[in-house]
Design a protein around this motif. Structure first.
Motif: not given
Length: 73
Positions: A53-68
């Motif tokens: 889920t974190l991977t998919a969020i980062c992919r869709e928002l073009h960000c890194q886990p530390g941004d989330v």
């Protein structure tokens, strides 16, 4: 950590969604999770998040886990 103890991990989906002009519902559809589950994460009530889920969020928002997710902010 007992369930009643607050954690210090904070989610920044609101900011990221605003930056991308995307709604929570749009992100939920793209990531493949329910709006309710993303809402729990967004409101710092989640007890866990799957790496997929974190991977998919980062992919869709073009960000890194530390941004989330951040610690102590």
């Amino acid at each position: 950590m007992p369930a009643e103890d607050p954690h210090e991990i904070h989610c920044h989906l609101d900011r990221l969604l605003a930056d991308h002009g995307m709604t929570l519902a749009q992100l939920a559809e793209r990531v493949g999770v329910t709006v309710a589950n993303l809402s729990i994460l967004k409101n710092d009530r989640a007890k866990a998040i799957r790496y997929s889920t974190l991977t998919a969020i980062c992919r869709e928002l073009h960000c890194q886990p530390g941004d989330v997710l951040t610690f102590g902010e």
